[in-house]
Design a protein around this motif. Structure first.
Motif, mmCIF file in Angstrom:
data_model
loop_
_atom_site.group_PDB
_atom_site.id
_atom_site.type_symbol
_atom_site.label_atom_id
_atom_site.label_comp_id
_atom_site.label_asym_id
_atom_site.label_seq_id
_atom_site.Cartn_x
_atom_site.Cartn_y
_atom_site.Cartn_z
ATOM 1 N N UNK A 1 0.826 -1.035 0.138
ATOM 2 C CA UNK A 1 0.252 -0.106 -0.057
ATOM 3 C C UNK A 1 0.841 1.345 -0.014
ATOM 4 N N UNK A 2 1.417 1.627 -1.221
ATOM 5 C CA UNK A 2 2.203 2.682 -1.128
ATOM 6 C C UNK A 2 1.842 4.012 -0.642
ATOM 7 N N UNK A 3 2.674 4.688 0.203
ATOM 8 C CA UNK A 3 2.272 5.849 0.936
ATOM 9 C C UNK A 3 1.683 5.678 2.468
ATOM 10 N N UNK A 4 1.881 4.267 2.661
ATOM 11 C CA UNK A 4 1.402 4.166 4.259
ATOM 12 C C UNK A 4 2.603 3.918 5.004
ATOM 13 N N UNK A 5 2.393 4.133 6.160
ATOM 14 C CA UNK A 5 3.836 4.400 6.974
ATOM 15 C C UNK A 5 3.162 3.861 8.649
ATOM 16 N N UNK A 6 4.261 3.295 9.261
ATOM 17 C CA UNK A 6 4.221 3.296 10.657
ATOM 18 C C UNK A 6 4.996 3.946 11.663
ATOM 19 N N UNK A 7 4.287 4.276 12.786
ATOM 20 C CA UNK A 7 5.220 5.083 13.839
ATOM 21 C C UNK A 7 5.105 4.299 14.991
ATOM 22 N N UNK A 8 6.087 3.748 15.773
ATOM 23 C CA UNK A 8 5.854 2.951 16.690
ATOM 24 C C UNK A 8 6.182 3.610 18.042
ATOM 25 N N UNK A 9 5.305 3.232 19.137
ATOM 26 C CA UNK A 9 5.620 3.507 20.447
ATOM 27 C C UNK A 9 6.483 2.528 20.989
ATOM 28 N N UNK A 10 7.678 2.916 21.544
ATOM 29 C CA UNK A 10 8.696 2.034 22.105
ATOM 30 C C UNK A 10 9.112 2.603 23.462
ATOM 31 N N UNK A 11 8.738 1.860 24.374
ATOM 32 C CA UNK A 11 9.133 2.052 25.846
ATOM 33 C C UNK A 11 10.028 1.143 26.580
#
Length: 539
Positions: free
Chosen positions: A262-272
């Motif tokens: 799905x071009x243009x899709x992205x992830x941002x992950x919460x990392x603790x």
């Protein structure tokens, strides 16, 4: 909307739907409230919206306990309402990211109900079950983030189940291939509807140690460090075995493979975790894992120039080819205007200075709703709290309700235009004069300064693509350079409460930046208290 790498340097506006705008008068914000206020969000000049959970849920943790990964809770509307959110956002060039709470479900999810019913059903191993020790006590020493053991006894299976958060949020067993496959299919359901990506909640918690080994004690804790509070023993352990396991990377690669379709899709992950920077590097390095990692490093009470310089330097050193996503506020921490205030007095000039710093660091940015208004932390009484985290640890820790109170849209009634009825959390009286309507007509309001600065930032390739290098700090000043090719900018921030002069030792040309207050003369710069400025190096 044509850039597939829009997320590099993109600005993401976090909407906490419960508190954004109530369209139907039930006291709770909803998806059609986002639709109604979409032009306001567009006016901020952001690239994307991150929607906190709106999935079907018993709301024990206000949506972070999901009972149907493909359903919209009636409290927020319908699936058709969500499609409207996508349509109106895309029509204005804004992308939509949604929270994915994959580590755990609600204990009301059909999967868990089946899993707990016996030890031999089809979903028996979809959650983390373990026998008690010989004396009946919990399987190991793991602790819940929300306090107490991370294990709860279930009388039906006569076993304990793992929950890193509330006992009503049982952890899914990612060692089970069927669980991984099901969650990937659920994520694809939303991608097919048109979402542009995901904010991954607790992304390093997915896997646990198969052997359930005890965590070692943490002898290095310091009061005031990120996540460390004397009233919660969670930080007394080094979380070696209950999270951040090697197997996590393989599942994150499967998520990336899904998004590549799905071009243009992205992830941002919460990392603790105890070693968040090295984990961020592993989770975002190369091109086969996550796109961005959501940094907790500026969600602390520390904000001295020395701390900020150290944080920037550590991120640059550790991430290598990874990509950071910076934030100074979200729905889980005290609002930055209170957290970083001088003498507990919010100062809008100081707030503008921190805004300029956040939006000129290398990486992407998450802004939390209300930051653009300069909202500070709301003060609630114990009887007004609804956050289980705050109720448990009151009064030493007042929970997360103070940063989740409703957005003030105008000051014409006690509910601030958020709802026609009593809101789920009270409107803070002192937020009413800071409402959207009150700031609209003032060109020097925090709201309009945010708008102008974000519009200016969109046209600065150096800020989106350039490198960063810190060059100076003292008790009040922070100075760093941004570079793209032969273009070098000097970025200066005075965090002190008195004016400062700084010698740049080389000729510069001051840049015309919205709301910048620095005055450049020759090799020097004058910075008023809480002032900031940007200059281009000459020669």
């Amino acid at each position: 909307m044509n850039r597939n790498d829009w997320w590099r340097g993109g600005v993401i506006y976090q909407v906490y739907p419960r508190s954004f705008f109530d369209s139907n008068g039930d006291g709770v914000g909803d998806l059609l409230g986002v639709v109604e206020k979409i032009d306001y969000i567009a006016s901020l000049n952001v690239d994307a919206i991150w929607l906190s959970p709106f999935f079907t849920s018993p709301m024990k943790d206000f949506g972070y306990d999901v009972s149907d990964y493909r359903g919209v809770d009636p409290l927020f509307g319908t699936l058709e309402d969500f499609k409207q959110v996508i349509d109106v956002a895309h029509a204005r060039g804004i992308r939509i990211l949604i929270d994915q709470v994959l580590n755990h479900s609600s204990d009301q999810h059909a999967w868990f109900k089946e899993s707990r019913s016996s030890r031999d059903n089809e979903k028996a191993d979809w959650y983390v079950w373990a026998d008690p020790k010989d004396d009946g006590t919990v399987p190991n020493n793991w602790l819940s983030v929300f306090g107490g053991p991370a294990w709860t006894w279930d009388s039906r299976r006569k076993q304990y189940y793992l929950h890193n958060f509330l006992s009503s949020q049982p952890d899914l067993n990612f060692h089970c291939e069927a669980v991984q496959q099901q969650l990937l299919e659920d994520m694809e359901f939303w991608l097919k509807l048109g979402v542009d990506g995901f904010r991954l909640d607790a992304a390093n918690f997915y896997f646990h140690d198969r052997e359930l080994r005890d965590n070692p004690p943490n002898h290095d804790i310091r009061e005031g460090s990120i996540g460390v509070r004397a009233d919660n023993p969670y930080a007394f352990q080094k979380h070696v075995y209950d999270k951040t396991q090697p197997e996590n990377l393989d599942f994150l690669r499967r998520i990336r493979q899904l998004l590549e379709r799905y071009p243009g899709s992205a992830t941002v992950a919460e990392i603790g975790c105890d070693h968040s920077l090295s984990t961020m590097a592993a989770y975002t390095g190369g091109s086969d894992t996550l796109h961005m990692a959501y940094s907790f490093d500026l969600l602390t009470e520390q904000c001295s120039p020395g701390f900020l310089r150290h944080t920037i330097d550590c991120v640059e050193r550790e991430l290598v080819d990874g990509w950071p996503c910076w934030s100074i506020g979200n729905h889980d921490v005290v609002r930055v205007m209170s957290r970083w205030a001088l003498a507990n007095q919010p100062d809008l000039a100081r707030g503008r200075m921190f805004m300029a710093m956040l939006l000129t660091m290398r990486g992407s940015v998450c802004l939390y709703q209300g930051e653009e208004l300069g909202l500070d932390e709301a003060e609630l009484q114990f009887e007004q709290l609804v956050d289980p985290y705050g109720i448990r640890f009151w009064p030493e820790f007042k929970g997360r309700d103070g940063c989740r109170t409703p957005m003030p849209w105008h000051d014409q009634d006690q509910h601030g235009g958020f709802s026609r009825e009593q809101p789920w959390l009270p409107m803070a009286d002192r937020h009413l004069p800071m409402s959207v309507a009150a700031q609209e007509s003032d060109p020097n309001s925090m709201l309009n300064i945010y708008r102008r600065f974000l519009a200016w930032r969109q046209d600065q390739p150096l800020l989106i693509e350039g490198s960063i290098r810190t060059v100076y700090h003292d008790e009040a000043l922070l100075v760093y350079e941004r570079r793209l090719g032969d273009e070098v900018w000097v970025c200066l921030f005075n965090m002190g409460d008195s004016a400062r002069h700084f010698d740049l030792s080389a000729p510069v040309e001051g840049l015309h930046v919205p709301s910048a207050t620095a005055v450049f003369e020759g090799h020097g710069v004058h910075l008023p208290a809480h002032g900031f400025g940007f200059a281009r190096r000459l020669g």
